[in-house]
Design a protein around this motif. Structure first.
Motif, PDB file in Angstrom:
ATOM      1  N   PRO A 383     -40.620  15.936  11.025  1.00 25.85           N
ATOM      2  CA  PRO A 383     -39.432  16.414  11.752  1.00 25.85           C
ATOM      3  C   PRO A 383     -38.324  16.920  10.847  1.00 25.85           C
ATOM      4  O   PRO A 383     -37.356  17.505  11.343  1.00 25.85           O
ATOM      5  CB  PRO A 383     -38.979  15.163  12.527  1.00 25.85           C
ATOM      6  CG  PRO A 383     -39.480  14.016  11.693  1.00 25.85           C
ATOM      7  CD  PRO A 383     -40.790  14.472  11.139  1.00 25.85           C
ATOM      8  N   GLN A 384     -38.458  16.707   9.532  1.00 27.29           N
ATOM      9  CA  GLN A 384     -37.444  17.202   8.601  1.00 27.29           C
ATOM     10  C   GLN A 384     -37.731  18.608   8.091  1.00 27.29           C
ATOM     11  O   GLN A 384     -36.941  19.175   7.335  1.00 27.29           O
ATOM     12  CB  GLN A 384     -37.298  16.232   7.418  1.00 27.29           C
ATOM     13  CG  GLN A 384     -38.465  16.185   6.435  1.00 27.29           C
ATOM     14  CD  GLN A 384     -39.550  15.197   6.814  1.00 27.29           C
ATOM     15  OE1 GLN A 384     -40.051  15.242   7.932  1.00 27.29           O
ATOM     16  NE2 GLN A 384     -39.916  14.326   5.883  1.00 27.29           N
ATOM     17  N   VAL A 385     -38.846  19.198   8.500  1.00 28.96           N
ATOM     18  CA  VAL A 385     -39.209  20.541   8.034  1.00 28.96           C
ATOM     19  C   VAL A 385     -38.284  21.578   8.674  1.00 28.96           C
ATOM     20  O   VAL A 385     -38.046  21.574   9.879  1.00 28.96           O
ATOM     21  CB  VAL A 385     -40.682  20.851   8.368  1.00 28.96           C
ATOM     22  CG1 VAL A 385     -40.999  22.312   8.067  1.00 28.96           C
ATOM     23  CG2 VAL A 385     -41.607  19.935   7.580  1.00 28.96           C
ATOM     24  N   MET A 386     -37.768  22.486   7.860  1.00 26.98           N
ATOM     25  CA  MET A 386     -36.805  23.496   8.279  1.00 26.98           C
ATOM     26  C   MET A 386     -37.292  24.325   9.476  1.00 26.98           C
ATOM     27  O   MET A 386     -38.488  24.411   9.770  1.00 26.98           O
ATOM     28  CB  MET A 386     -36.503  24.436   7.112  1.00 26.98           C
ATOM     29  CG  MET A 386     -37.687  25.320   6.722  1.00 26.98           C
ATOM     30  SD  MET A 386     -37.221  26.606   5.541  1.00 26.98           S
ATOM     31  CE  MET A 386     -38.803  27.434   5.299  1.00 26.98           C
ATOM     32  N   ASP A 391     -33.462  35.530   8.603  1.00 29.47           N
ATOM     33  CA  ASP A 391     -33.775  36.958   8.524  1.00 29.47           C
ATOM     34  C   ASP A 391     -34.872  37.282   7.516  1.00 29.47           C
ATOM     35  O   ASP A 391     -34.863  38.341   6.874  1.00 29.47           O
ATOM     36  CB  ASP A 391     -32.510  37.766   8.165  1.00 29.47           C
ATOM     37  CG  ASP A 391     -31.409  37.635   9.195  1.00 29.47           C
ATOM     38  OD1 ASP A 391     -31.740  37.438  10.378  1.00 29.47           O
ATOM     39  OD2 ASP A 391     -30.226  37.717   8.819  1.00 29.47           O
ATOM     40  N   ASP A 392     -35.821  36.376   7.361  1.00 27.92           N
ATOM     41  CA  ASP A 392     -36.903  36.606   6.391  1.00 27.92           C
ATOM     42  C   ASP A 392     -38.222  36.061   6.952  1.00 27.92           C
ATOM     43  O   ASP A 392     -38.744  35.053   6.490  1.00 27.92           O
ATOM     44  CB  ASP A 392     -36.583  35.945   5.052  1.00 27.92           C
ATOM     45  CG  ASP A 392     -37.393  36.538   3.900  1.00 27.92           C
ATOM     46  OD1 ASP A 392     -38.489  37.067   4.171  1.00 27.92           O
ATOM     47  OD2 ASP A 392     -36.946  36.467   2.740  1.00 27.92           O
ATOM     48  N   PRO A 393     -38.754  36.736   7.963  1.00 27.21           N
ATOM     49  CA  PRO A 393     -39.986  36.245   8.580  1.00 27.21           C
ATOM     50  C   PRO A 393     -41.169  36.221   7.626  1.00 27.21           C
ATOM     51  O   PRO A 393     -42.052  35.366   7.753  1.00 27.21           O
ATOM     52  CB  PRO A 393     -40.221  37.231   9.734  1.00 27.21           C
ATOM     53  CG  PRO A 393     -39.428  38.460   9.380  1.00 27.21           C
ATOM     54  CD  PRO A 393     -38.251  37.955   8.618  1.00 27.21           C
ATOM     55  N   GLU A 394     -41.186  37.135   6.651  1.00 28.63           N
ATOM     56  CA  GLU A 394     -42.302  37.163   5.709  1.00 28.63           C
ATOM     57  C   GLU A 394     -42.312  35.909   4.831  1.00 28.63           C
ATOM     58  O   GLU A 394     -43.344  35.249   4.659  1.00 28.63           O
ATOM     59  CB  GLU A 394     -42.220  38.407   4.838  1.00 28.63           C
ATOM     60  CG  GLU A 394     -43.396  38.553   3.876  1.00 28.63           C
ATOM     61  CD  GLU A 394     -43.324  39.830   3.057  1.00 28.63           C
ATOM     62  OE1 GLU A 394     -44.084  39.940   2.074  1.00 28.63           O
ATOM     63  OE2 GLU A 394     -42.512  40.715   3.395  1.00 28.63           O
ATOM     64  N   ALA A 395     -41.148  35.554   4.283  1.00 24.85           N
ATOM     65  CA  ALA A 395     -41.069  34.351   3.453  1.00 24.85           C
ATOM     66  C   ALA A 395     -41.307  33.100   4.294  1.00 24.85           C
ATOM     67  O   ALA A 395     -41.941  32.144   3.843  1.00 24.85           O
ATOM     68  CB  ALA A 395     -39.710  34.273   2.769  1.00 24.85           C
ATOM     69  N   THR A 396     -40.820  33.112   5.534  1.00 29.24           N
ATOM     70  CA  THR A 396     -41.043  31.970   6.419  1.00 29.24           C
ATOM     71  C   THR A 396     -42.535  31.791   6.679  1.00 29.24           C
ATOM     72  O   THR A 396     -43.061  30.668   6.604  1.00 29.24           O
ATOM     73  CB  THR A 396     -40.290  32.164   7.749  1.00 29.24           C
ATOM     74  OG1 THR A 396     -38.886  32.262   7.491  1.00 29.24           O
ATOM     75  CG2 THR A 396     -40.539  30.993   8.696  1.00 29.24           C
ATOM     76  N   ALA A 397     -43.228  32.875   6.972  1.00 28.68           N
ATOM     77  CA  ALA A 397     -44.667  32.798   7.253  1.00 28.68           C
ATOM     78  C   ALA A 397     -45.452  32.346   6.024  1.00 28.68           C
ATOM     79  O   ALA A 397     -46.465  31.644   6.152  1.00 28.68           O
ATOM     80  CB  ALA A 397     -45.173  34.154   7.738  1.00 28.68           C
ATOM     81  N   LEU A 400     -44.220  28.350   5.826  1.00 25.20           N
ATOM     82  CA  LEU A 400     -44.497  27.515   6.995  1.00 25.20           C
ATOM     83  C   LEU A 400     -45.790  27.968   7.663  1.00 25.20           C
ATOM     84  O   LEU A 400     -45.879  29.085   8.169  1.00 25.20           O
ATOM     85  CB  LEU A 400     -43.356  27.623   8.009  1.00 25.20           C
ATOM     86  CG  LEU A 400     -42.170  26.677   7.866  1.00 25.20           C
ATOM     87  CD1 LEU A 400     -41.167  26.948   8.976  1.00 25.20           C
ATOM     88  CD2 LEU A 400     -42.619  25.222   7.926  1.00 25.20           C
ATOM     89  N   ARG A 401     -46.784  27.081   7.674  1.00 22.38           N
ATOM     90  CA  ARG A 401     -48.061  27.402   8.311  1.00 22.38           C
ATOM     91  C   ARG A 401     -47.968  27.226   9.828  1.00 22.38           C
ATOM     92  O   ARG A 401     -47.088  26.526  10.339  1.00 22.38           O
ATOM     93  CB  ARG A 401     -49.148  26.483   7.747  1.00 22.38           C
ATOM     94  CG  ARG A 401     -49.547  26.778   6.318  1.00 22.38           C
ATOM     95  CD  ARG A 401     -50.399  25.666   5.743  1.00 22.38           C
ATOM     96  NE  ARG A 401     -51.454  25.241   6.660  1.00 22.38           N
ATOM     97  CZ  ARG A 401     -52.678  25.788   6.725  1.00 22.38           C
ATOM     98  NH1 ARG A 401     -52.999  26.782   5.909  1.00 22.38           N
ATOM     99  NH2 ARG A 401     -53.567  25.330   7.574  1.00 22.38           N
ATOM    100  N   PHE A 405     -47.409  22.569   8.739  1.00 25.67           N
ATOM    101  CA  PHE A 405     -47.295  22.130   7.341  1.00 25.67           C
ATOM    102  C   PHE A 405     -46.453  23.127   6.546  1.00 25.67           C
ATOM    103  O   PHE A 405     -46.604  24.344   6.682  1.00 25.67           O
ATOM    104  CB  PHE A 405     -48.671  22.009   6.692  1.00 25.67           C
ATOM    105  CG  PHE A 405     -49.318  20.664   6.897  1.00 25.67           C
ATOM    106  CD1 PHE A 405     -48.944  19.575   6.126  1.00 25.67           C
ATOM    107  CD2 PHE A 405     -50.297  20.491   7.873  1.00 25.67           C
ATOM    108  CE1 PHE A 405     -49.546  18.335   6.311  1.00 25.67           C
ATOM    109  CE2 PHE A 405     -50.900  19.258   8.072  1.00 25.67           C
ATOM    110  CZ  PHE A 405     -50.519  18.170   7.286  1.00 25.67           C
ATOM    111  N   LEU A 406     -45.593  22.577   5.703  1.00 26.47           N
ATOM    112  CA  LEU A 406     -44.796  23.392   4.793  1.00 26.47           C
ATOM    113  C   LEU A 406     -45.427  23.352   3.408  1.00 26.47           C
ATOM    114  O   LEU A 406     -45.710  22.271   2.876  1.00 26.47           O
ATOM    115  CB  LEU A 406     -43.360  22.861   4.732  1.00 26.47           C
ATOM    116  CG  LEU A 406     -42.399  23.655   3.831  1.00 26.47           C
ATOM    117  CD1 LEU A 406     -41.036  23.782   4.490  1.00 26.47           C
ATOM    118  CD2 LEU A 406     -42.234  23.004   2.453  1.00 26.47           C
TER     119      LEU A 406
END
Length: 526
Positions: A383-386, A391-397, A400-401, A405-406
């Motif tokens: 629950p602590q995962v961001m 504004d950065d969907p590429e870096a988020t993808a 973050l799986r 899982f991060l």
């Protein structure tokens, strides 16, 4: 691996409500923050009252839930007033490194979309210039300790505006947006929800075990997620007393511990080096100090034991990152002797970790007996995962799986008890003749040499396109600077491919405010 620790109860509330909803009359009289420099005391009652008035003043300025407010301030009690006032107003705090240049401040304020800014007079020249550059007017640039032409904390509090009534969804509303380089690339806005912060405090409370009324040293910066959660929010939740320091200076650090009878200190490894080696430590009475908790970067096992033995205290370690709010692994206070100090402990309650082979993608299991497993990338889910990067969907993808899982970007191994041992950042590994060399391993070894006060290791390119390990070394007082002898000493203690092949003696190792070695600065100087 799912945590074997009890599942934490995570209140369905914003961070303000979670920390202060049950504040009693007895609590209100307790000291919440003490300025370590001046000795000035702010009680819990004063903190809550001032933060609510600050929230009311922000609302009167037109700040609404979801607006972003910059906070550029060192560790002083007023930081807590402004920080929790921003959150109480339903706004989002984007905290900035106190050492930032005007350009760096401008970049973060612009990227985060900040509509107001809070600072202090020593930082005002660079802070105000940056705020003006992004179009923030003077009446929305608060200088907490006062500066002509700008609202001050005293003026805002005396206005007497009531805190606004705000309704937010703790699970989706962004409470804070610190900036992090993440696993790769330039700094990105890390969107942490109220639930992220509330969850991590609930996860840390039964493990780190800060006690009511305990005096906790706050030298690690509140603007960094480590100081924000593990110091500021956790200590306030349990009604401890934070003794603040605006910057690290060894003599002042030791004096504050001595004079304020500090019992618990949160540090980064560079401070551990000083505690283990510096002769100045012997000139102060540190007998009240019972526990030291190291985070922000890997702590070498031998170094940790040297601190524990020299000061007769319990040495603990933990692991986290901004994207994890930040804690995912930690020792249990009172049980530190049962956990290998070269590890960061096991995963906190309500959380899963996984170590994944970087070539095959297969999960790596702990060994059945002694020793360490193969190493791989550490993944964390909880629950602590961001929420993601702004504004950065590429870096988020990438980070973050889909299964939650991060990917931490850190190379790690398990021991037989499930303790995680951090090897190094994947992006900082040196590739020498096809072998992986971890800078942290060589740095830890160098710090055991009596002639070395501090050290950092990077990879430098060779003419044939390979990488050689190069050490930057700060000499101990009075020590000889003999690069060849030092390289020979290391070579006797490591496999041939790990040998340090170049040494440069320097005045100091560049480090971030949270204690991480700034390898990019060393590489830029090459």
């Amino acid at each position: 691996m799912r945590s074997i620790r009890p599942e934490p109860v995570i209140p369905d509330a914003d961070i303000w409500t979670s920390l202060f909803h049950d504040l009693s009359d007895d609590d209100r009289a307790l000291p919440a923050l003490v300025d370590g420099t001046t000795g000035d005391v702010m009680t819990y009652g004063e903190l809550v009252g001032r933060a609510e008035a600050f929230a009311g003043a922000l609302a009167a300025m037109g700040i609404r839930p979801g607006d972003v407010v910059g906070l550029h301030c060192p560790n002083v009690p007023a930081f807590a007033v402004a920080f929790h006032g921003i959150l109480r107003a339903g706004a989002t705090a984007t905290t900035l490194n106190a050492l930032y240049t005007p350009h760096e401040i401008e970049v973060q304020l612009r990227a985060s979309g900040a509509v107001a800014h809070v600072t202090v007079s020593p930082l005002a020249p660079q802070s105000i210039a940056a705020a003006h550059a992004v179009g923030i007017a003077d009446d929305r640039i608060v200088v907490l300790d006062g500066l002509d032409g700008h609202p001050s904390l005293a003026a805002l509090l005396s206005a007497g505006h009531a805190a606004p009534d705000v309704t937010i969804d703790p699970a989706t509303h962004v409470a804070v947006m610190p900036y992090s380089s993440g696993t790769t690339g330039k700094p990105k806005g890390v969107m942490l929800s109220h639930r992220n912060l509330v969850a991590n405090v609930a996860q840390c409370e039964p493990i780190i075990r800060v006690e009511r009324g305990e005096r906790v040293l706050a030298v690690l910066p509140f603007f960094h997620i480590y100081g924000m959660t593990v110091l500021l929010n956790l200590a306030l939740r349990v009604r401890a007393t934070l003794v603040t320091m605006p910057r690290f200076d060894l003599a002042e650090f030791l004096r504050v511990i001595q004079d304020h009878r500090v019992t618990f200190a949160f540090i980064a490894p560079p401070i551990a080096v000083a505690l283990a080696k510096h002769p100045l430590v012997d000139e102060y009475d540190l007998s009240a100090l019972r526990t030291v908790f190291s985070g922000a970067a890997p702590l070498d096992e031998q170094l940790g034991h040297r601190v524990a033995d020299r000061l007769d205290l319990e040495m603990l370690q933990g692991y986290g990152m901004t994207e994890l709010s930040p804690v995912s692994h930690a020792f249990i206070r009172g049980e530190g002797a049962t956990t290998p100090l070269g590890s960061v402990g096991t995963v906190v309650g309500g959380t899963e970790d996984r170590i994944v082979d970087i070539e095959s993608g297969d999960a790596i299991e702990p060994p059945e007996h002694d020793g360490l497993s193969a190493s791989g990338e550490l993944w964390v889910r909880g629950p602590q995962v961001m929420l993601g990067y702004l504004d950065d969907p590429e870096a988020t993808a990438h980070t973050l799986r889909d299964d939650g899982f991060l990917r931490t970007g850190d190379l790690a191994s398990y021991d037989a008890d499930g303790n995680v041992h951090i090897v190094d950042r994947l992006k900082e590994l040196i590739k020498h003749k096809g072998y992986q060399v971890a800078p942290a391993e060589l740095e830890a070894l160098l710090l055991t040499h009596p002639d070395v006060a501090d050290a950092a290791v990077i990879g430098v390119r060779t003419d044939d396109g390979d990488e050689d390990p190069k050490a930057f070394v700060v000499s101990a007082p009075g020590a000889d600077q003999d690069a060849e002898a030092l390289m020979a000493w290391v070579a006797e203690r490591v496999a041939p491919y790990k040998k340090v092949r170049h040494v440069a003696y320097v005045e100091a190792i560049p480090k971030s405010a949270s204690g991480k070695i700034l390898r990019k600065d060393l590489k830029a100087a090459e």
